[in-house]
Design a protein around this motif. Sequence first.
Motif, mmCIF file in Angstrom:
data_model
loop_
_atom_site.group_PDB
_atom_site.id
_atom_site.type_symbol
_atom_site.label_atom_id
_atom_site.label_comp_id
_atom_site.label_asym_id
_atom_site.label_seq_id
_atom_site.Cartn_x
_atom_site.Cartn_y
_atom_site.Cartn_z
ATOM 1 N N GLN A 123 -17.120 -14.560 -4.438
ATOM 2 C CA GLN A 123 -16.790 -15.140 -5.744
ATOM 3 C C GLN A 123 -15.276 -15.185 -5.890
ATOM 4 O O GLN A 123 -14.605 -14.161 -5.766
ATOM 5 C CB GLN A 123 -17.396 -14.316 -6.873
ATOM 6 N N PHE A 124 -14.761 -16.368 -6.161
ATOM 7 C CA PHE A 124 -13.315 -16.515 -6.316
ATOM 8 C C PHE A 124 -12.831 -15.664 -7.483
ATOM 9 O O PHE A 124 -13.447 -15.639 -8.552
ATOM 10 C CB PHE A 124 -12.953 -17.985 -6.560
ATOM 11 N N ILE A 125 -11.698 -14.981 -7.260
ATOM 12 C CA ILE A 125 -11.083 -14.161 -8.312
ATOM 13 C C ILE A 125 -9.737 -14.744 -8.718
ATOM 14 O O ILE A 125 -9.527 -15.093 -9.874
ATOM 15 C CB ILE A 125 -10.890 -12.700 -7.862
ATOM 16 N N LEU A 165 -6.468 -7.773 -9.984
ATOM 17 C CA LEU A 165 -6.614 -9.208 -9.751
ATOM 18 C C LEU A 165 -7.058 -9.979 -10.994
ATOM 19 O O LEU A 165 -6.787 -11.168 -11.111
ATOM 20 C CB LEU A 165 -7.615 -9.453 -8.618
ATOM 21 N N GLN A 166 -7.765 -9.298 -11.889
ATOM 22 C CA GLN A 166 -8.170 -9.928 -13.148
ATOM 23 C C GLN A 166 -8.387 -8.818 -14.160
ATOM 24 O O GLN A 166 -9.336 -8.045 -14.050
ATOM 25 C CB GLN A 166 -9.439 -10.762 -12.978
ATOM 26 N N GLY A 167 -7.514 -8.771 -15.157
ATOM 27 C CA GLY A 167 -7.457 -7.652 -16.087
ATOM 28 C C GLY A 167 -8.736 -7.341 -16.844
ATOM 29 O O GLY A 167 -8.955 -6.201 -17.229
ATOM 30 N N ASP A 168 -9.604 -8.322 -17.048
ATOM 31 C CA ASP A 168 -10.806 -8.063 -17.839
ATOM 32 C C ASP A 168 -12.024 -7.681 -16.991
ATOM 33 O O ASP A 168 -13.116 -7.501 -17.523
ATOM 34 C CB ASP A 168 -11.133 -9.270 -18.723
ATOM 35 N N VAL A 169 -11.843 -7.538 -15.667
ATOM 36 C CA VAL A 169 -12.940 -7.120 -14.789
ATOM 37 C C VAL A 169 -12.479 -5.880 -14.028
ATOM 38 O O VAL A 169 -11.675 -5.974 -13.101
ATOM 39 C CB VAL A 169 -13.346 -8.246 -13.808
ATOM 40 N N ASP A 170 -12.990 -4.721 -14.437
ATOM 41 C CA ASP A 170 -12.547 -3.461 -13.843
ATOM 42 C C ASP A 170 -12.748 -3.399 -12.334
ATOM 43 O O ASP A 170 -11.969 -2.763 -11.619
ATOM 44 C CB ASP A 170 -13.293 -2.282 -14.483
ATOM 45 N N ALA A 171 -13.783 -4.049 -11.821
ATOM 46 C CA ALA A 171 -14.088 -3.995 -10.392
ATOM 47 C C ALA A 171 -13.092 -4.778 -9.546
ATOM 48 O O ALA A 171 -13.007 -4.563 -8.339
ATOM 49 C CB ALA A 171 -15.499 -4.530 -10.138
ATOM 50 N N TRP A 172 -12.340 -5.689 -10.147
ATOM 51 C CA TRP A 172 -11.470 -6.575 -9.381
ATOM 52 C C TRP A 172 -10.050 -6.038 -9.282
ATOM 53 O O TRP A 172 -9.079 -6.662 -9.682
ATOM 54 C CB TRP A 172 -11.519 -7.984 -9.947
#
Length: 128
Positions: A60-62, A90-97
Amino acid sequence: MIFRSENQTTGIPFTVRVVHQGDTYGLRNSLIHEREDPLIEFFDARFDHERAEDGAPLGQFISRYNLSTLEAKDGFTTHSPIHDGSGIDLQGDVDAWVVDADFIRGLSDFLVEQGLITRDVPEEIPGP
């Protein structure tokens, strides 16, 4: 060029793709990269959403960065995770990223092996 590794802290696998001038990228590889500065794309490899032009699974593109941005050589960025070995959210609203420092060190080694960067760190990083 594809680099695969995982965040050592979370165990989440990521794929990083280097997009060179003339390569396709974007949704269904519908865009052509026209600049010399390579793009560095990050994908969550747990998901099978995007594929490379050759059919290899990416995930999934991040997010996507210019290599010069990750090296702090773009004239705007003052922090270089590639050279200082820090992690990247990589993306502030997704903790896993989030990729951790070990992941970035591995990516940096890969980019050196591919001849895209050197270990030379600028003495003074230009800022705005």
